[in-house]
Design an enzyme around this catalytic site. Structure first.
Site, short mmCIF file in Angstrom:
data_model
loop_
_atom_site.label_atom_id
_atom_site.label_comp_id
_atom_site.label_asym_id
_atom_site.label_seq_id
_atom_site.Cartn_x
_atom_site.Cartn_y
_atom_site.Cartn_z
N GLY A 38 0.76 -1.24 -0.17
CA GLY A 38 0.12 0.00 0.08
C GLY A 38 1.06 1.21 -0.14
O GLY A 38 1.77 1.30 0.82
N GLU A 136 -5.31 6.63 -2.30
CA GLU A 136 -5.88 5.21 -2.04
C GLU A 136 -6.68 4.94 -0.83
O GLU A 136 -7.18 3.96 -0.59
CB GLU A 136 -4.62 4.11 -1.84
CG GLU A 136 -3.66 4.21 -3.09
CD GLU A 136 -2.70 2.99 -2.89
OE1 GLU A 136 -2.19 2.49 -3.97
OE2 GLU A 136 -2.23 2.55 -1.81
N GLY A 216 15.56 9.94 -13.75
CA GLY A 216 15.71 10.87 -12.90
C GLY A 216 14.62 11.56 -12.08
O GLY A 216 13.42 10.91 -12.27
N THR A 239 8.50 -1.69 -7.81
CA THR A 239 7.26 -1.65 -7.17
C THR A 239 7.06 -0.52 -6.21
O THR A 239 6.42 0.38 -6.20
CB THR A 239 6.74 -2.83 -6.34
OG1 THR A 239 6.75 -3.61 -7.26
CG2 THR A 239 5.28 -2.66 -5.78
N ASP A 243 7.62 5.49 -3.82
CA ASP A 243 7.38 5.61 -2.58
C ASP A 243 8.63 5.54 -1.55
O ASP A 243 8.60 6.58 -0.67
CB ASP A 243 6.60 4.30 -2.07
CG ASP A 243 5.30 4.32 -2.61
OD1 ASP A 243 4.43 5.22 -2.83
OD2 ASP A 243 4.74 2.90 -2.70
N CYS A 273 16.46 0.49 -3.82
CA CYS A 273 15.22 -0.21 -3.50
C CYS A 273 15.01 -0.99 -4.93
O CYS A 273 14.33 -2.05 -4.66
CB CYS A 273 14.08 0.87 -3.44
SG CYS A 273 12.37 -0.13 -3.58
#
Length: 290
Positions: A38, A136, A216, A239, A243, A273
């Site tokens: 989420g 969301e 970038g 993914t 975030d 990440c």
């Protein structure tokens, strides 16, 4: 100063495939994983792992206890999270061999946010605190208006984009963090730099951060512009990259770093990440980013 992340909590079902499935096609998967996710949860974890004091607000169903546990393990304060009679939100994510993804979202308890709960959450904070919100959960416009009236610095990630976002009180936002698709949807312009300039003109008091994946990121406010290059890595799963970028950029700003240094910190974290599988599990800790 504290950071309130008012956002979604999802169970992510991730399927590894050799290519994203096409209409009418049936495809065998290489593997399946179940993760905490989420945008709200991911951004809370990113900010906490970057070193910020983060409080998460949102709702889960009876199946969502491990989502709360995941937040706590990353240092997020979870005492404001409430339980819903609905099942927790969940996603079905395909990730291909190039690290690209596509996502189906079931909203569940994330759409059970009401005004009474919003008031209860905001009452725990004070003027000068930060609000981070996405798109969301239910009643996002109300959250923005009430937080601004309470003196929060409002940070919005307009994702996933829906047409009703244009009716949100966007004039109350202090920082937009969005990607190329969201910028084009808001402006009707497909060229990222031009879309950024339109947003900066439309909201002259706002900082706008436009992320561009391996191209970038761009930052703008009024006539000021900064381009941040991406760090070249072998991506296996993108993914939670956006975030992670958001979480580390906000951490840099709150710490008092110059914008250019906050952008660089965020870019380094996002690069790390995408070399890992999963959503929340792939978000690096500050000690790893350097």
């Amino acid at each position: 100063m504290r950071v309130l992340s008012f956002g979604s909590l999802n169970i992510d079902y991730v399927y590894r495939v050799d290519g994203i499935v096409r209409p009418g096609e049936t495809k065998r998967v290489k593997s399946r994983g179940v993760y905490a996710g989420g945008k709200g949860l991911n951004q809370s974890i990113a900010m906490a792992r970057a070193g910020l004091p983060v409080f998460h607000a949102g709702k889960v169903g009876s199946d969502g206890e491990f989502l709360i546990k995941t937040l706590r393990e990353s240092g997020v304060d979870t005492h404001l999270i409430a339980y819903s009679g609905k099942a927790s939100g969940h996603t079905i994510i395909q990730v291909d061999d190039e690290g690209r993804n596509c996502i189906l979202l079931y909203e569940g308890a994330n759409q059970d946010i009401d005004e009474a709960y919003i008031d209860e959450v905001l009452a725990a904070f004070s003027r000068g605190d930060y609000l981070v919100v996405q798109n969301e959960i239910s009643h996002v416009p109300l959250i923005i208006r009430k937080a601004k009236a309470c003196g929060f610095t409002v940070i919005m990630n307009p994702s996933p984009y829906t047409p009703d976002i244009e009716g949100y009180p966007l004039q109350d936002v202090d920082i937009f963090i969005l990607n190329e698709i969201e910028a084009e949807a808001l402006t009707g312009i497909s060229v990222p730099l031009e879309a950024l300039r339109v947003l900066c003109h439309r909201y002259p008091h706002v900082q706008v951060v436009l992320t561009r994946g391996d191209e970038g990121a761009l930052w703008g406010r009024q006539e000021d512009l900064i381009h941040q290059s991406a760090y070249p890595v072998k991506a296996v799963d993108t993914t939670a990259a956006g975030d992670t970028f958001l979480g580390y950029f906000i951490a840099g700003l709150v710490e008092g770093l110059p914008v250019s240094e906050a952008l660089d910190l965020a870019s380094r974290a996002a690069a790390l990440c995408v070399t890992r599988l999963g959503a929340a599990d792939s978000i690096p800790w500050r000690r790893e980013v350097g």
